[in-house]
Design an enzyme around this catalytic site. Structure first.
Site, short mmCIF file in Angstrom:
data_model
loop_
_atom_site.label_atom_id
_atom_site.label_comp_id
_atom_site.label_asym_id
_atom_site.label_seq_id
_atom_site.Cartn_x
_atom_site.Cartn_y
_atom_site.Cartn_z
N GLU A 168 45.92 -25.70 33.19
CA GLU A 168 46.59 -26.97 33.50
C GLU A 168 45.60 -28.13 33.67
OE1 GLU A 168 49.23 -26.48 36.84
OE2 GLU A 168 50.54 -25.11 35.75
N GLU A 367 52.53 -18.65 33.26
CA GLU A 367 53.07 -18.83 34.61
C GLU A 367 54.52 -19.24 34.50
OE1 GLU A 367 51.09 -21.56 37.32
OE2 GLU A 367 49.11 -20.91 36.62
#
Length: 462
Positions: A168, A367
């Site tokens: 991220e 995720e």
């Protein structure tokens, strides 16, 4: 047993964690300070209930029992990160051999349990010594990161064949340089753009080094939190708002990492507003020639946007949301415990976009998860009955299954997270794990979702 949703053979079932969020032992084993250790030491009040990263879930001392539990609930893969400041305490220079031993032991333990290690190199945890010289704003830090990456490839590449450069990468840009939820708490878009740009340079350099080391079966990629930007309506103003949100939050990293270049429209917007980062000659070929082999996708909630209601303040700092407002769609399904929308079809939309516009790159859900506060409310006979988490996983897996049926190159599903972990400023406010963690004793207890996941992984479907 008849399975309604059967997944392809060899599907990756597992979970994901990060070093700072689970290891603990922040000042043990030769580890150097990272930005979280430092920020917590300065402003502990900004962390939920004053809980910092010093102990977290103590994976550093309990990894063997945790990996055994992973095996027990059907993991065949597990993604973790290597703490840069543990391996190279100053971020640059001498390697900490105690850390090499720790990560080597974790990898060996995973392999001995039949679990394939997926290793990520950077998960928000800049070494403090590197931050002191500017962090990702300083081009030199990309060189130090590349040396760190090379050290990891050389020391662990004989046993690890799936690597990721960043998790991220947009989050430290947003948190640290725009919205004040990560250190160094700067609000300055021009500096944010430089941080983002250097992150992509660091990614490309690490890929380049990776390919120069002979690991024929190994792959390297990046993990992005791809959040579809849905417009309120098909009005041209709403469509433009969603397109620009997509450019800033998704394509700013997705396009260079997978296609090897930045979207022209994004560059035009930044140029128009005087926000372009500094670049060097040769950068564009570096980025173009070192794209990802594999993509991890983190997905939690959609982004819904609409055209601006009001013109931005001409005296305020330039921000992404000069171009759109957030939109709360009436009737949306919510996680009532966290305040996030649940929109399972988002996973399908992401996968179809990758299939149609990004060469159907090999990918997986790295995720997906549901954070809930005060989960002990759902304790019955010693076990947390987290049926809401089971329903959440099922809903997303159904849409992932649909995408695979339609040809998406999706290879697995990892829940965030294996056990309750420390979440940055939120500490232990929201719990995400298959296993509950008692913060006093560090005892782990399987939730109902762990039983469901074990059965699902063993049957390769549900």
């Amino acid at each position: 047993m008849t399975l309604e949703y059967r997944f392809p053979e060899g599907f990756w079932w597992g979970s994901a964690v990060s070093a700072t969020q689970i290891e603990g032992a922040a000042f043990e084993g030769g580890k150097g300070w990272n930005i979280w250790d430092y920020w917590y030491s300065r402003e502990p009040d900004r962390f939920f209930e004053g809980v910092g990263p010093e102990e977290t879930s103590d994976f550093y001392h309990r990894y063997k029992e945790d990996i055994r539990r992973m095996k027990e609930i059907g993991h065949n893969t597990f993604r973790f990160s290597i703490s840069w400041s543990r391996l190279i305490p100053d971020g640059d220079g001498a390697v900490n051999e105690e850390a090499v031993m720790f990560y080597s032991n974790v990898i060996d333990e995973l392999l001995s349990q039949g679990i394939e290690p997926f290793v990520n190199l950077f998960h928000f945890d800049m070494p403090m010594e590197m931050q002191k010289i500017g962090g990702w704003e300083n081009r030199y830090v990309t060189e130090a990161y590349t040396a760190f990456a090379k050290e990891c490839f050389e020391r662990f590449g004989d046993r690890v064949s799936t690597w990721f450069t960043f998790n991220e990468p947009i989050v430290p840009v947003e948190g640290g340089y725009l919205y004040d939820f990560h250190y160094p708490n700067v609000v300055d878009f021009k500096r944010a753009a430089q941080v983002a740009y250097h992150t992509i340079i660091a990614h490309a350099k690490a890929v380049q080094v990776f390919r120069s080391i002979s690991m024929p079966e190994a792959k390297i990629g990046i993990i992005l939190n791809l959040t579809p930007s849905y417009p309120r309506s098909s009005n041209p103003a709403d469509l433009r708002a969603s397109r620009i949100a997509d450019l800033f939050f998704n394509r700013s990293f997705l396009d260079p990492a997978v296609k090897g270049d930045f979207p022209r429209e994004l560059l035009d917007i930044l140029e128009e507003h005087g926000q372009l980062p500094e670049t060097k000659e040769g950068d564009s070929s570096l980025i173009r020639e070192n794209t990802a082999d594999i993509l991890g996708i983190n997905y939690y909630q959609p982004r819904r946007v609409k055209a601006k209601e009001h013109l931005p303040n001409p005296y305020g700092p330039f921000m992404m949301d000069w171009f759109f407002d957030m939109y709360e769609m009436p009737g949306r399904k919510m996680n009532p415990y966290r305040g996030w929308e649940i929109y399972e079809k988002g996973i399908y939309d992401i996968m179809m976009n990758l299939k149609e516009n990004y060469g159907n790159i090999e990918s997986f859900i790295s995720e997906n998860g549901m954070g809930v506060q005060n989960e002990e409310r759902f304790l019955e006979n010693g076990q947390i009955q987290d049926d809401y988490r089971i329903d959440f996983m099922k809903g997303h897996l159904k849409w992932l299954h649909q995408a695979i049926q339609e040809g998406a190159n999706a290879k697995g599903y990892h829940l965030w997270s294996f056990m309750d972990n420390w979440s940055w400023m939120n500490a232990y406010k929201n719990r995400y794990g298959f296993f509950a963690v008692d913060l006093d004793t560090k005892e782990r207890t399987a939730k109902k979702s762990a039983d469901w996941f074990k059965e699902t992984a063993e049957n390769n479907g549900f």
